[in-house]
Design a protein around this motif. Structure first.
Motif, mmCIF file in Angstrom:
data_model
loop_
_atom_site.group_PDB
_atom_site.id
_atom_site.type_symbol
_atom_site.label_atom_id
_atom_site.label_comp_id
_atom_site.label_asym_id
_atom_site.label_seq_id
_atom_site.Cartn_x
_atom_site.Cartn_y
_atom_site.Cartn_z
ATOM 1 N N GLN A 1 -4.571 11.401 9.635
ATOM 2 C CA GLN A 1 -4.137 9.960 10.180
ATOM 3 C C GLN A 1 -4.266 10.455 11.741
ATOM 4 O O GLN A 1 -4.506 9.565 12.517
ATOM 5 C CB GLN A 1 -2.998 9.648 9.677
ATOM 6 C CG GLN A 1 -2.918 8.994 8.309
ATOM 7 C CD GLN A 1 -1.481 8.748 7.852
ATOM 8 O OE1 GLN A 1 -0.427 9.059 8.447
ATOM 9 N NE2 GLN A 1 -1.441 7.831 6.805
ATOM 10 N N MET A 2 -3.826 11.724 12.091
ATOM 11 C CA MET A 2 -3.562 12.009 13.444
ATOM 12 C C MET A 2 -5.186 12.032 14.077
ATOM 13 O O MET A 2 -5.570 11.354 15.109
ATOM 14 C CB MET A 2 -3.119 13.306 13.757
ATOM 15 C CG MET A 2 -1.409 13.180 13.613
ATOM 16 S SD MET A 2 -0.851 14.803 13.870
ATOM 17 C CE MET A 2 0.674 14.347 14.542
ATOM 18 N N ALA A 3 -6.072 12.607 13.351
ATOM 19 C CA ALA A 3 -7.498 12.665 13.669
ATOM 20 C C ALA A 3 -8.308 11.263 13.988
ATOM 21 O O ALA A 3 -8.944 11.214 14.672
ATOM 22 C CB ALA A 3 -8.210 13.573 12.618
ATOM 23 N N GLU A 4 -7.909 10.331 12.829
ATOM 24 C CA GLU A 4 -8.438 9.102 12.776
ATOM 25 C C GLU A 4 -7.869 8.305 14.300
ATOM 26 O O GLU A 4 -8.620 7.807 14.749
ATOM 27 C CB GLU A 4 -8.123 8.460 11.769
ATOM 28 C CG GLU A 4 -8.706 6.996 11.553
ATOM 29 C CD GLU A 4 -8.032 6.308 10.113
ATOM 30 O OE1 GLU A 4 -8.466 5.181 10.142
ATOM 31 O OE2 GLU A 4 -6.966 6.690 9.741
ATOM 32 N N GLN A 5 -6.447 8.570 14.479
ATOM 33 C CA GLN A 5 -6.179 7.918 15.498
ATOM 34 C C GLN A 5 -6.700 8.262 16.761
ATOM 35 O O GLN A 5 -6.789 7.608 17.838
ATOM 36 C CB GLN A 5 -4.353 8.157 15.502
ATOM 37 C CG GLN A 5 -3.801 7.202 16.929
ATOM 38 C CD GLN A 5 -4.132 5.840 16.585
ATOM 39 O OE1 GLN A 5 -4.018 5.287 15.718
ATOM 40 N NE2 GLN A 5 -4.226 5.265 17.850
ATOM 41 N N GLN A 6 -6.913 9.807 16.633
ATOM 42 C CA GLN A 6 -7.407 10.278 18.141
ATOM 43 C C GLN A 6 -8.915 9.944 18.192
ATOM 44 O O GLN A 6 -9.354 9.693 19.418
ATOM 45 C CB GLN A 6 -7.376 11.886 18.017
ATOM 46 C CG GLN A 6 -6.053 12.591 18.201
ATOM 47 C CD GLN A 6 -6.080 13.998 17.953
ATOM 48 O OE1 GLN A 6 -6.959 14.534 17.454
ATOM 49 N NE2 GLN A 6 -4.921 14.545 18.273
ATOM 50 N N GLY A 7 -9.620 9.780 17.012
ATOM 51 C CA GLY A 7 -10.936 9.216 17.048
ATOM 52 C C GLY A 7 -10.961 7.998 17.605
ATOM 53 O O GLY A 7 -11.892 7.555 18.364
ATOM 54 N N ARG A 8 -10.112 6.969 17.168
ATOM 55 C CA ARG A 8 -9.990 5.599 17.666
ATOM 56 C C ARG A 8 -9.752 5.699 18.988
ATOM 57 O O ARG A 8 -10.381 4.979 19.964
ATOM 58 C CB ARG A 8 -9.126 4.927 16.853
ATOM 59 C CG ARG A 8 -9.644 4.478 15.486
ATOM 60 C CD ARG A 8 -8.165 3.659 14.709
ATOM 61 N NE ARG A 8 -8.639 3.385 13.249
ATOM 62 C CZ ARG A 8 -7.749 3.031 12.405
ATOM 63 N NH1 ARG A 8 -6.411 2.785 12.862
ATOM 64 N NH2 ARG A 8 -8.150 2.830 11.268
ATOM 65 N N ASP A 9 -8.717 6.368 19.455
ATOM 66 C CA ASP A 9 -8.373 6.413 20.977
ATOM 67 C C ASP A 9 -9.733 6.768 21.736
ATOM 68 O O ASP A 9 -10.108 6.349 22.714
ATOM 69 C CB ASP A 9 -7.229 7.242 21.290
ATOM 70 C CG ASP A 9 -5.992 6.933 20.647
ATOM 71 O OD1 ASP A 9 -5.961 5.682 20.349
ATOM 72 O OD2 ASP A 9 -4.941 7.559 20.537
ATOM 73 N N GLN A 10 -10.262 7.792 21.186
ATOM 74 C CA GLN A 10 -11.555 8.252 22.009
ATOM 75 C C GLN A 10 -12.710 7.445 21.885
ATOM 76 O O GLN A 10 -13.223 7.145 22.880
ATOM 77 C CB GLN A 10 -12.176 9.631 21.378
ATOM 78 C CG GLN A 10 -11.302 10.762 21.654
ATOM 79 C CD GLN A 10 -11.750 12.082 20.955
ATOM 80 O OE1 GLN A 10 -12.667 11.966 19.994
ATOM 81 N NE2 GLN A 10 -11.015 13.280 21.252
#
Length: 156
Positions: free
Chosen positions: A51-60
């Protein structure tokens, strides 16, 4: 039947049963539960990391999109500025060309005007000579009176 003997056998059987259960049944169950608990904890941690990686991906992705929009706006701004510069250059060029044409036309007009004045002076001189002939009823010498005609032409 002796109640004490039965009670003693039951206590011994119960102690044996507890020892057997602890040794062969309870320990593998506890191990399996502990292993399952560890797997569940690892799965939850991995899900949280996901979930953190997904959120970071979305932010990026949002950041990349924002940068792309900013670059697009800069490119559009530069294109609009260049378009305005081209229009100004074309306008200046057209203005210079118009001034050049106007200057050339004015020079041509001045030349034609001077030619027309010279032609008129010549015609006025001829008319003056013809008028003098009529008045004097004789022919006037052109060479003798050339200075008079030039003065007359200069005054006109």
């Amino acid at each position: 039947m002796n109640l004490n003997l039965t009670l003693a056998f039951q206590v011994l059987f119960f102690i044996g049963f507890v020892w057997f259960s602890k040794k062969f049944v309870w320990t593998p169950i506890i191990g399996a539960l502990h292993q399952r608990k560890t797997q569940i904890a690892d799965g939850l941690a991995a899900a949280e990391k996901g979930q953190m990686a997904e959120q970071q991906g979305r932010d990026q992705a949002q950041q990349v999109i924002a940068e792309a929009k900013e670059q697009a706006n800069e490119i559009i701004g530069k294109a609009e500025k260049r378009g305005a510069e081209l229009v100004d250059e074309a306008r200046d060029h057209a203005k210079q060309e118009g001034e050049r044409i106007t200057t050339a036309a004015q020079a041509e007009i001045d030349t034609e005007l001077n030619k027309a004045k010279e032609t008129l002076r010549g015609q006025v001189g001829e008319l003056a000579v013809a008028g003098a002939r009529q008045i004097l009823k004789r022919e006037v010498d052109g060479k003798a009176h050339a200075d008079l005609l030039n003065d007359l032409a200069a005054k006109l």
